[in-house]
Enzyme design. Structure first.
Site, PDB file in Angstrom:
ATOM      1  N   GLY A 113      56.351 -25.176 -20.967  1.00 45.01           N
ATOM      2  CA  GLY A 113      56.505 -24.161 -19.910  1.00 45.01           C
ATOM      3  C   GLY A 113      55.202 -23.471 -19.563  1.00 45.01           C
ATOM      4  NE  ARG A 114      52.019 -26.856 -16.741  1.00 51.21           N
ATOM      5  CZ  ARG A 114      52.054 -28.137 -17.078  1.00 51.21           C
ATOM      6  NH1 ARG A 114      52.066 -28.510 -18.351  1.00 51.21           N
ATOM      7  NH2 ARG A 114      52.070 -29.060 -16.145  1.00 51.21           N
TER       8      ARG A 114
END
Ligand SMILES: Cc1cc2nc3c(=O)[nH]c(=O)nc-3n(C[C@H](O)[C@H](O)[C@H](O)COP(=O)(O)O)c2cc1C
Ligand code: PXP
Length: 206
Positions: free
Chosen positions: A184-185
């Site tokens: 999800g970065r």
């Protein structure tokens, strides 16, 4: 785009007191993988006019806790470094989903250290170093090859002379950030910042 998934969390409690220890671990992890140039790092310099430039160089070991690399002192980067010692370095290991960012200042290595490294290189790279006026414009490839041929002839029976315009730099870090990719970065970023002779660890938002 793929998500980064390989790494367990990077926790403050996992970190050694000094960044060199962790960097050595991460370099060893990279060298253990089948990668062509696991010690390649991007070196950014800034010229006297304030313009940044970047290129890849090979990390060649630690010197008094600094990171070393070798190059031509009269190259673009060499001219930049004579005017401004501040540099940034970046390692990126795709297969490990890890990045290391370093800020610091570069100093020339002692000539004896550079000379020693020069004679560890293969003879063709010694000849390459004395032949190349790195970063200058050359009219044709043939002109460069002719200069190499002349040097090969000249030193056929002799040691290649150590060139005074070639050698190492040592980058003393003031900031070292360890980055690991996460889903999800929301990556992990832990930085060591030098303050009054010791290292402070801080977590950065991804
Ligand atoms: C994988 C890789 C490793 C390199 N290692 C070095 C190095 O250790 N020293 C060096 O002078 N150039 C190295 N180069 C070439 C530099 O990237 C660059 O072209 C050269 O140093 C001239 O840069 P400058 O004109 O900005 O000074 C390497 C290039 C690559 C792709
Ligand atoms: C011009 C130049 N100098 C120096 C190096 C450093 O590597 P080595 O000392 O292993 O030849 C490289 C590596 O590609 C290079 O291209």
């Amino acid at each position: 785009m793929a998500q980064f998934t390989k790494n367990p969390p990077l926790n403050e409690s996992d970190l050694p007191p000094a960044p060199r220890t962790l960097l050595e671990h991460w370099l060893a992890d990279a060298v253990a993988l089948p990668m062509q140039e696991p010690t390649a790092m991007t070196l950014a310099t800034v010229g006297a006019d304030g313009a940044p430039s970047a290129r890849i160089v090979l990390f060649k070991g630690f010197h008094e806790d600094g990171l070393t690399f070798y190059t031509n002192y009269e190259s673009h980067k060499g001219i930049d470094l004579a005017a401004n010692a501040k540099v940034a370095l970046v390692f990126w290991w795709d297969k490990l989903e890890r990045q290391v960012r370093i800020e610091g200042h570069a100093q020339k290595l002692p000539e004896a250290v550079s000379r020693n490294y020069f004679y560890q290189r293969i003879r063709d790279s010694q000849l390459g170093a004395i032949t190349s006026q790195q970063s200058r414009v050359v009219a044709t490839r043939e002109e460069l090859d002719a200069r190499l041929d002349a040097n090969e002839q000249r030193y056929r029976e002799a040691e290649v002379p150590f060139p005074p315009f070639w050698g190492g730099y040592n980058v003393t870090p003031t900031l070292v950030e360890f980055w690991q990719g996460r889903h999800g970065r929301l990556h992990d970023r832990l930085q060591y910042r030098s303050k009054n002779g010791s290292w402070i660890v801080e977590r950065l938002e991804p």
